[in-house]
Write a protein that holds these residues in place. Structure first.
Motif, short mmCIF file in Angstrom:
data_model
loop_
_atom_site.label_atom_id
_atom_site.label_comp_id
_atom_site.label_asym_id
_atom_site.label_seq_id
_atom_site.Cartn_x
_atom_site.Cartn_y
_atom_site.Cartn_z
N LYS A 9 -0.11 -31.20 -41.11
CA LYS A 9 -0.21 -30.87 -39.69
C LYS A 9 -1.26 -29.77 -39.52
O LYS A 9 -1.31 -28.82 -40.31
N ASP B 295 -0.83 -35.84 -33.29
CA ASP B 295 0.58 -35.57 -32.96
C ASP B 295 0.55 -34.88 -31.60
O ASP B 295 0.23 -33.69 -31.52
N LYS C 213 14.22 -29.25 -41.32
CA LYS C 213 13.45 -28.76 -40.18
C LYS C 213 12.95 -27.33 -40.40
O LYS C 213 13.74 -26.45 -40.73
N PRO C 214 11.65 -27.11 -40.20
CA PRO C 214 11.15 -25.73 -40.22
C PRO C 214 11.57 -25.05 -38.92
O PRO C 214 11.65 -25.70 -37.88
N ASP D 182 13.80 -31.30 -31.59
CA ASP D 182 12.81 -31.38 -30.51
C ASP D 182 13.06 -32.57 -29.58
O ASP D 182 13.64 -33.57 -29.99
N CYS E 204 12.72 -36.54 -34.43
CA CYS E 204 12.30 -35.22 -34.87
C CYS E 204 13.13 -34.85 -36.09
O CYS E 204 12.61 -34.51 -37.15
N GLY F 62 4.14 -29.44 -43.10
CA GLY F 62 4.19 -29.02 -41.70
C GLY F 62 3.25 -27.85 -41.41
O GLY F 62 2.70 -27.21 -42.31
N ARG G 294 9.20 -42.13 -39.22
CA ARG G 294 9.82 -40.84 -39.57
C ARG G 294 11.30 -41.18 -39.74
O ARG G 294 12.12 -40.91 -38.88
N ARG H 10 3.97 -24.98 -40.42
CA ARG H 10 4.45 -23.66 -40.87
C ARG H 10 4.40 -23.47 -42.38
O ARG H 10 4.68 -22.38 -42.88
N HIS I 74 1.12 -39.88 -33.99
CA HIS I 74 2.35 -39.47 -34.68
C HIS I 74 3.29 -38.97 -33.58
O HIS I 74 3.02 -37.93 -32.97
N GLU J 186 8.85 -34.82 -43.58
CA GLU J 186 8.19 -33.57 -43.95
C GLU J 186 8.71 -33.11 -45.30
O GLU J 186 9.93 -32.98 -45.49
N GLN K 58 14.07 -37.77 -42.98
CA GLN K 58 13.57 -36.69 -42.10
C GLN K 58 14.74 -35.76 -41.73
O GLN K 58 15.21 -35.74 -40.59
N GLU L 60 7.33 -38.39 -31.75
CA GLU L 60 8.78 -38.27 -31.89
C GLU L 60 9.42 -39.12 -30.79
O GLU L 60 9.22 -38.86 -29.60
N ARG M 31 -2.32 -31.26 -34.02
CA ARG M 31 -1.32 -31.03 -32.95
C ARG M 31 -1.72 -29.76 -32.23
O ARG M 31 -1.18 -28.70 -32.41
N HIS N 22 4.00 -31.67 -30.78
CA HIS N 22 4.40 -30.32 -31.16
C HIS N 22 3.58 -29.20 -30.55
O HIS N 22 4.01 -28.04 -30.60
#
Ligand code: PEP
Ligand code: CO
Length: 449
Positions: free
Chosen positions: A290, A350, A115-116, A425, A69, A266, A108, A268, A393, A235, A112, A395, A321, A353
């Motif tokens: 995503k 994915d 992170k959002p 995550d 993640c 992502g 990934r 977000r 996809h 991401e 990587q 993690e 996702r 998530h």
């Protein structure tokens, strides 16, 4: 080059997950430095990956995108890189063997680090401090000082990505990935499980097939037996990092994001009028986006038009996702809208998530069964629509962590405390990842029967 685009045109657009550097001049100096450093990938590699993903879009190959993640600056070692690559190769072997289709492997890994976060601050001991946002921005330690954003971390991200990328290339082209060595990819703690034993049986069949080919006079010492490609991805969240690593390819004069082979946007940060899509539309790498349950079918089509106006197969992967519960109701309208608009996308599931929840023990977790249920729903939706369920996809980590519940070991909530190591995550451990690969392989075989 896209009209009106430049590597910094994103700056005129609103950015979700904004980054406010304490000292903007410092950040500008780091960006200048990064812009002078060599690219981490070559544009021709990104084009090759687009071509491979084009085969996935056309239903001729399958995509496995997998890894942490959030990668950690501290955990990077030869052993960690080797073990991650091993499990990815194992999963890919299972999928290739079971389905008879080539598997495109995208890690990934090697970048990587950003992170959002749903909340950009959190409360610790009565004080509000910035949230942890990945090692490229701050530390996970729980003090305000550790959480301050530090631009020098971008240099460390570049160096750590470079070292990781280098070893991945070395492993995949230097003999480690030779098909004669498939047995050696089975890690001890995985080998004893049902999936590990099933893997041994597949490996034994591959041994026999290689001996047979050799006996027939085929040279099994060189490529394609000895080499493979494990591409890198992350991401594209921190545009202050992506911008200086954006380079013009000397062969085509087109811009490429040279921090990784594939970049994704992502859930977000995928606003149609936002900074992240503005950046992504102009680089020529394969791009993922995503797509969660709140995305309207019309927005997803608009996304396709913005990111892939020329409808190049392999350019755009939609990484859905939805969550195990919503996949059945929310995925079909998205598939129909994209199909009606004639967009050739790589459909990726994915299953992680949309299935995260907080265990009664307080840790973030996911159930193996929910993960598989979402994948099954994804396959069913594509079968009904006549589209190809192109990939997964996930993690995962090769380590023996206890972060996701279930699987053949039947990990329960009380087991989460035993070895919970994720920076963000919950990840499948090596056994759960291999088990999932077998279940997905069986699903592909069943659905094409
Ligand atoms: C991720 O892939 O780690 C992630 C944050 O995903 P999403 O944007 O889908 O929430
Ligand atoms: Co995650």
């Amino acid at each position: 080059m896209q009209v009106g685009w430049s590597k910094d045109s994103w700056r005129a657009f609103p950015a979700a997950q904004p980054v406010e550097w304490p000292d903007p001049q410092h950040a500008a100096r780091v960006r200048k430095h990064l812009a002078e450093l060599p690219p981490l990938i070559f544009a021709g590699e990104a084009r090759n990956l687009t071509a491979e993903l084009g085969k996935v879009a056309q239903g001729e190959a399958f995509l496995l995108q997998a890894g942490d993640c959030a990668e950690s600056f501290d955990g990077v070692s030869a052993d960690w890189i080797r073990d991650q690559v091993k499990v990815i190769l194992q999963m890919a072997l299972v999928l290739t063997y079971g389905t008879g289709r080539p598997v495109v492997k995208v890690a990934r890994m090697a970048g990587q680090y950003a992170k959002p976060r749903s909340d950009l601050t959190e409360e610790v001991d009565g004080e509000r401090i910035p949230s942890f946002r990945g090692h490229i921005l701050n530390s996970e330690m729980r003090t305000a000082g550790d959480r301050a954003l530090d631009p020098d971390r971008m240099i460390r991200a570049y160096n750590t990505s470079s070292a990781t990328q280098n070893l991945i290339r070395a492993f995949t082209s230097g003999g480690f990935a030779h098909l004669a060595l498939v047995h050696s990819w089975n890690k001890d703690f995985v080998a004893s499980t049902t999936a590990g034993q099933r893997y041994e049986a597949v490996a034994a069949n591959i041994d026999r097939a290689i001996r047979f080919l050799r006996a027939c006079g085929v040279d099994t010492g060189g490529a394609p037996f000895s080499e493979t490609s494990v591409w890198t991805s992350h991401e594209a969240l921190l545009l202050d990092y992506e911008e200086p690593l954006t380079r013009i390819d000397s062969l085509t004069s087109l811009p490429y994001g040279c921090s990784a082979h594939m970049l994704w946007i992502g859930e977000r940060t995928r606003q149609l009028d936002g900074a992240h899509l503005e950046y992504a539309r102009g680089i020529n790498n394969p791009i993922g986006v995503k797509v969660g349950p709140d995305a309207s079918p019309a927005d997803v089509v608009a996304l396709c038009e913005l990111l892939n106006p020329d409808q190049v197969p392999g350019r755009l992967s939609l990484i859905t996702r939805m969550g195990a519960e919503k996949v059945t109701s929310h995925l079909p309208p998205v598939i129909d809208a994209v199909t009606d608009a004639d967009h050739p996308v790589v459909w990726v599931c994915d299953p992680m998530h949309g299935n995260t929840f907080v265990s009664p023990t307080g840790s973030k977790t996911r159930k193996f069964d929910d993960i598989f249920t979402e994948i099954r729903g994804f396959f069913a939706a594509h079968r009904a629509a006549g589209t190809w369920p192109g990939g997964i996809h996930v993690e995962m980590t090769a380590a023996n962590v206890t972060e996701c519940i279930g699987g053949s070991d039947d990990l329960g909530h009380d087991d989460l405390a035993t070895n919970y190591d994720s920076l963000c995550d919950p990840r499948l451990n090596g056994r759960q990842a291999l088990e999932l690969a077998f279940k997905v392989s069986d699903l592909i075989v069943d659905s094409s029967a």
